[in-house]
Design an enzyme around this catalytic site. Structure first.
Site, PDB file in Angstrom:
ATOM      1  N   HIS A 190       0.868  -1.016  -0.394  1.00 20.47           N
ATOM      2  CA  HIS A 190       0.541   0.237  -0.053  1.00 20.47           C
ATOM      3  C   HIS A 190       0.991   1.741  -0.027  1.00 20.47           C
ATOM      4  O   HIS A 190       1.094   1.818  -0.336  1.00 20.47           O
ATOM      5  CB  HIS A 190      -0.693   0.235   1.527  1.00 20.47           C
ATOM      6  CG  HIS A 190      -1.804  -1.293   1.794  1.00 20.47           C
ATOM      7  ND1 HIS A 190      -2.874  -1.128   0.770  1.00 20.47           N
ATOM      8  CD2 HIS A 190      -1.990  -2.171   2.495  1.00 20.47           C
ATOM      9  CE1 HIS A 190      -3.831  -2.341   1.453  1.00 20.47           C
ATOM     10  NE2 HIS A 190      -2.724  -2.923   2.058  1.00 20.47           N
TER      11      HIS A 190
HETATM   12  O1  RIB Z   1      -4.873   0.154   5.050  1.00 20.85           O
HETATM   13  C1  RIB Z   1      -3.749   0.094   4.779  1.00 20.85           C
HETATM   14  C2  RIB Z   1      -2.794   1.215   5.175  1.00 20.85           C
HETATM   15  O2  RIB Z   1      -2.975   0.980   7.031  1.00 20.85           O
HETATM   16  C3  RIB Z   1      -1.019   1.025   5.651  1.00 20.85           C
HETATM   17  O3  RIB Z   1      -0.495   2.752   5.730  1.00 20.85           O
HETATM   18  C4  RIB Z   1      -0.407  -0.164   6.696  1.00 20.85           C
HETATM   19  O4  RIB Z   1       0.721   0.532   6.508  1.00 20.85           O
HETATM   20  C5  RIB Z   1      -1.674   0.817   7.553  1.00 20.85           C
HETATM   21  O5  RIB Z   1      -0.830   1.742   8.165  1.00 20.85           O
END
Ligand code: RIB
Ligand code: CA
Length: 278
Positions: free
Chosen positions: A221
């Protein structure tokens, strides 16, 4: 000239990949990391940020400790935030630079600075509430019609919905939502080809996803969001009218928000693989 970049982060395994990507990309100048609670508590996200920079040979980059809050994703990232492998990274002799993210932004934001926010948005909302304008804000968060923490809310927005509302309503962000990042999977082949110290952080995350899906890797992500800071135009965007509700869900609203909708994932994957191979 390198793009000045501040990363607001809750490391976190995918945060670690994002920080490594930035540290190993000459297109950006890492101005600093500001840490926030999230995947694990603030003390651990801050320690992890320090250790990651030391491992990456970038201990000179300042780490500024931001706001605490309720941790919420140790089941994904491990109790230490890095898959139980934080001890494999070196200590950072420099230590924390400061504990006032608003001051750090006020002192270090310039007209070309890009901010990548890849954790809960508590620090960023405080910066905006102080009347500080962020020239370019890229946020990993939200999901249009989906969530990963509740059916409708993504973790970063869910962890501090009020801060997410502030950012959406006043921050003029580019949002990188789950709708796109769920297509960006670092699979077993990718993990076998990159820096083994980074791959070694992914065990808990891989097991978590393998228990719940056919996925044999991790979602990168945060690295997807930071890739846009490194190579502007990596993500194809469209403007939406959105808001965030009190539960942290990204919903239709009255605020113009740029949303990343697509990318050439094979090309981005190859770019990440090359940069993360050390
Ligand atoms: O939903 C994904 C996000 O939440 C990413 O930034 C992961 O590291 C968590 O922080
Ligand atoms: Ca994160």
């Amino acid at each position: 000239m390198a793009i000045p970049l501040i990363i607001d982060t809750d490391p976190g395994v995918d945060d670690a990949f994002a920080i490594a990507l930035a540290a190993r990309s000459p297109e950006v100048k890492l101005v600093g990391l500001t840490t926030v609670f999230g995947n694990v508590g603030l003390e651990l996200t801050t320690r992890n940020a320090l250790r990651l920079l030391a491992y990456l040979g970038r201990a000179e980059v300042p780490v500024v400790e931001g706001f605490e809050g309720p941790a919420g994703a140790a089941d994904v990232h491990g109790e230490d935030g890095l898959g139980g492998q934080a001890h494999t990274l070196p200590d950072n002799e420099k230590g924390v630079y400061g504990d006032d993210p608003v001051r750090f932004f006020a002192d270090n934001l310039g007209p070309r600075t890009v901010v990548a926010a890849i954790g809960p948005l508590t620090n960023i909302a405080a910066v905006l509430d102080a009347g500080i304008e962020i020239p370019r804000l890229i946020v990993m968060g939200g999901g249009l019609g989906l969530g990963n923490t509740t059916e409708r809310a993504e973790f970063n927005f869910w962890a501090d919905p009020e801060a997410a509302q502030t950012v959406i309503r006043r921050g003029k962000p580019l949002i990188v939502p789950l709708n796109l990042t769920h297509r960006c999977i670092a699979d077993a082949e990718f993990l076998s080809r990159i820096d083994p110290v980074l791959s070694n952080l992914t065990g808990t995350y891989r097991a978590y996803l393998a228990d719940r899906s056919e996925n044999q890797g991790i979602y990168v992500h945060d690295a997807v969001a930071v890739a846009e800071a490194i190579v502007p135009g990596t993500l194809k965007t469209r403007t939406h009218l959105l808001d965030v509700d009190d539960d942290g869900a990204l919903v239709e609203g009255n605020h113009q928000v740029e949303v990343a909708e697509d990318t050439d994932w094979p090309a981005l994957r190859a770019f990440m693989e090359q940069r993360l191979s050390g």
